[in-house]
Write an enzyme that holds these catalytic residues in place. Structure first.
Site, PDB file in Angstrom:
ATOM      1  N   SER A  87       0.643  -0.855  -0.346  1.00  0.00           N
ATOM      2  CA  SER A  87       0.318  -0.312   0.060  1.00  0.00           C
ATOM      3  C   SER A  87       0.938   1.262  -0.045  1.00  0.00           C
ATOM      4  O   SER A  87       1.824   1.396   0.821  1.00  0.00           O
ATOM      5  CB  SER A  87      -0.537  -0.352   1.543  1.00  0.00           C
ATOM      6  OG  SER A  87      -1.595   0.693   0.994  1.00  0.00           O
ATOM      7  N   GLY A 141      -9.680   4.615  10.125  1.00  0.00           N
ATOM      8  CA  GLY A 141     -10.151   4.841  11.350  1.00  0.00           C
ATOM      9  C   GLY A 141     -10.946   5.729  11.648  1.00  0.00           C
ATOM     10  O   GLY A 141     -10.844   6.216  12.933  1.00  0.00           O
ATOM     11  N   GLY A 156     -14.138   6.279  10.639  1.00  0.00           N
ATOM     12  CA  GLY A 156     -15.424   5.155  10.245  1.00  0.00           C
ATOM     13  C   GLY A 156     -15.962   5.455   8.859  1.00  0.00           C
ATOM     14  O   GLY A 156     -17.221   6.116   9.148  1.00  0.00           O
ATOM     15  N   SER A 198     -12.938   2.571   5.599  1.00  0.00           N
ATOM     16  CA  SER A 198     -11.888   2.007   4.882  1.00  0.00           C
ATOM     17  C   SER A 198     -11.605   0.466   4.633  1.00  0.00           C
ATOM     18  O   SER A 198     -11.252  -0.028   3.902  1.00  0.00           O
ATOM     19  CB  SER A 198     -10.565   2.858   5.536  1.00  0.00           C
ATOM     20  OG  SER A 198     -10.295   2.401   7.089  1.00  0.00           O
ATOM     21  N   ASP A 210     -22.022  -1.035   5.496  1.00  0.00           N
ATOM     22  CA  ASP A 210     -20.262  -0.943   4.890  1.00  0.00           C
ATOM     23  C   ASP A 210     -20.311  -1.492   3.439  1.00  0.00           C
ATOM     24  O   ASP A 210     -19.319  -0.751   2.736  1.00  0.00           O
ATOM     25  CB  ASP A 210     -19.042  -0.392   6.187  1.00  0.00           C
ATOM     26  CG  ASP A 210     -19.588  -0.630   6.971  1.00  0.00           C
ATOM     27  OD1 ASP A 210     -20.188   0.286   7.955  1.00  0.00           O
ATOM     28  OD2 ASP A 210     -18.196  -0.566   8.674  1.00  0.00           O
TER      29      ASP A 210
HETATM   30  C1  GLA Z   1     -19.742  -0.201  11.657  1.00  0.00           C
HETATM   31  C2  GLA Z   1     -20.150  -1.618  11.322  1.00  0.00           C
HETATM   32  C3  GLA Z   1     -21.483  -1.022  10.665  1.00  0.00           C
HETATM   33  C4  GLA Z   1     -22.376  -0.797  11.177  1.00  0.00           C
HETATM   34  C5  GLA Z   1     -21.664   0.467  11.786  1.00  0.00           C
HETATM   35  C6  GLA Z   1     -22.978   1.392  12.721  1.00  0.00           C
HETATM   36  O1  GLA Z   1     -18.970   0.173  10.177  1.00  0.00           O
HETATM   37  O2  GLA Z   1     -18.863  -1.873  10.328  1.00  0.00           O
HETATM   38  O3  GLA Z   1     -22.226  -3.217   9.586  1.00  0.00           O
HETATM   39  O4  GLA Z   1     -22.347  -1.662  12.640  1.00  0.00           O
HETATM   40  O5  GLA Z   1     -20.966   0.473  12.513  1.00  0.00           O
HETATM   41  O6  GLA Z   1     -24.179   1.510  12.007  1.00  0.00           O
END
Ligand code: GLA
Length: 388
Positions: free
Chosen positions: A71, A125, A127, A130, A175
């Site tokens: 990477s 990291g 949220g 990634s 995600d």
């Molecule tokens: C993380 C998890 C998701 C979801 C969110 C909260 O991103 O990977 O599956 O639960 O938290 O909504």
């Protein structure tokens, strides 16, 4: 960085590392949820959106059953055989690559390996998924090297299986689904039970803005799993009254209220948040296209308050960011995104006031916390695929 310049950089680095030119390219975006925290593993709804930060892989197939992955953004790479993934874990970011390969093989696909170089603009990291972006970019790459054609929902499920069973993070589908099926220019109303989604356009003049607290976040800790277990405990207990329920998705608010006294207080609080948050997703789907500012602001406010007081996934840095956002010009709404416990907040901001909003939030938050945040508008980019 412009796409052309980025591609040139990645191709140059690829040839320094592996010799020759990359022949295959894939990309997958990060995501931001606009409503629906932790509703995914409760089989509920989420209003989600891809962002224009994404992860690319430049690669060349190899015929010896191995993957060699590096990477440009993260130290440590991996060089592993596809037929012994159970025994070989990288214990670093390459486990998302290994996990995706492992899950594809578990699903019965025969894989051809590759030399690959990752380049990502999705912050790690924070949220913004990634890891899912890397998984989906890998899944697209394996489809090219191995001559497979996966339906995007299956691709998302495979990414999730790799993360649940190989990496050991018990996440929901949000995600991977967002990264695989996101639509350019629109949010998606995702139904996590049927794994279907509806494109939800946003009223003109409203921008989605990420406000990254840059505070330490430890999601893989026990907190995420604990929340999940508390929701399951709630379902288990309520099932004695409503035998047909499978998940909190199936419980109405009045039903929860009528059995409040039977539930441990903490379980009640978790269930209450999820049931209300689910409804807020549906309400947001109504409010977003027309751009009803008052309604949007209420929904965002209630979501954050529930996340803080009932689901308890906020953190001091998130609270400081919320205050900075709410005091800034042009703000319509502000709430958490991702799993919480630090990471990013998301705002809806009047288009004409973007610069003023960002300028004030940067100063105000830095003053409150001593941390320099990042504030930037995002637009929805297409879901995972070949790099065009
Ligand atoms: C993380 C998890 C998701 C979801 C969110 C909260 O991103 O990977 O599956 O639960 O938290 O909504």
């Amino acid at each position: 960085m412009e796409a052309e310049a980025r591609k040139k950089l990645v191709a140059e680095k690829f040839s320094e590392l592996f010799g020759g030119q990359p022949q295959l390219w894939s990309r997958a975006p990060g995501r931001v949820d606009l409503m629906g925290s932790h509703t995914d593993y409760n089989l509920g709804y989420v209003m989600t959106m891809t962002i224009d930060q994404d992860t690319w892989i430049a690669a060349r197939a190899r015929q010896d059953g191995r993957v060699c992955i590096r990477s440009l953004n993260a130290a440590g790479g991996g060089d592993f055989a596809l037929d012994s993934l159970e025994q070989s874990r990288g214990c670093n970011w390459t486990d998302y690559v290994r996990g995706t390969a492992w899950a594809l093989q578990q699903a019965g696909y025969r894989l051809t390996g590759f030399d690959g170089l990752v380049h990502s603009t999705v912050p790690f990291g924070s949220g913004l998924s990634s890891s899912a972006a890397l998984e989906m970019a890998c899944a697209v790459m394996f489809q090219q090297t191995s001559d497979l054609k996966l339906d995007p929902v299956e691709m998302a499920l495979i990414g999730q299986a790799g993360e649940n069973q190989y990496v050991g993070m018990n996440c929901g589908i949000l995600d991977q689904y967002s990264s695989a099926l996101g639509q350019a220019g629109s949010a998606l109303l995702l139904d996590c039970r049927s794994l279907t989604s509806q494109v939800t356009p946003m009223a003109a003049g409203i921008n989605v803005v990420i406000c990254d607290t840059r505070a330490e976040r430890n999601l893989a800790g026990t907190e995420y799993g604990e929340r999940r277990a508390q929701c399951e405990q709630g379902v288990e207990m309520l099932r004695s009254h409503y035998p047909d329920i499978e998940a909190l998705r199936d419980i109405r608010f009045e039903q929860l209220e009528s059995h409040r006294a039977e539930l441990p207080e903490v379980v009640y609080k978790r269930c209450r948040f999820i049931i209300q948050e689910n409804q807020r997703v549906l309400d947001l789907a109504q409010a977003l296209p027309g751009g009803d500012r008052l309604r949007l602001s209420e929904l965002f406010r209630d979501s954050y308050q529930g996340a803080r007081d009932l689901y308890q996934i906020s953190a001091p840095a998130m609270e400081a960011m919320l205050q900075a956002m709410l005091a800034a010009p042009g703000v319509i709404g502000a709430r958490q995104t991702g799993a919480g416990f630090g990471g990013c907040m998301v705002g809806l901001v009047e288009e004409g006031q973007l610069a003023a909003f960002a300028g004030q939030v940067l100063n105000d938050y830095a003053q409150r916390t001593g941390i320099q945040p990042q504030v930037y508008p995002v637009i929805a980019s297409p879901g995972a695929g070949l790099l065009g």
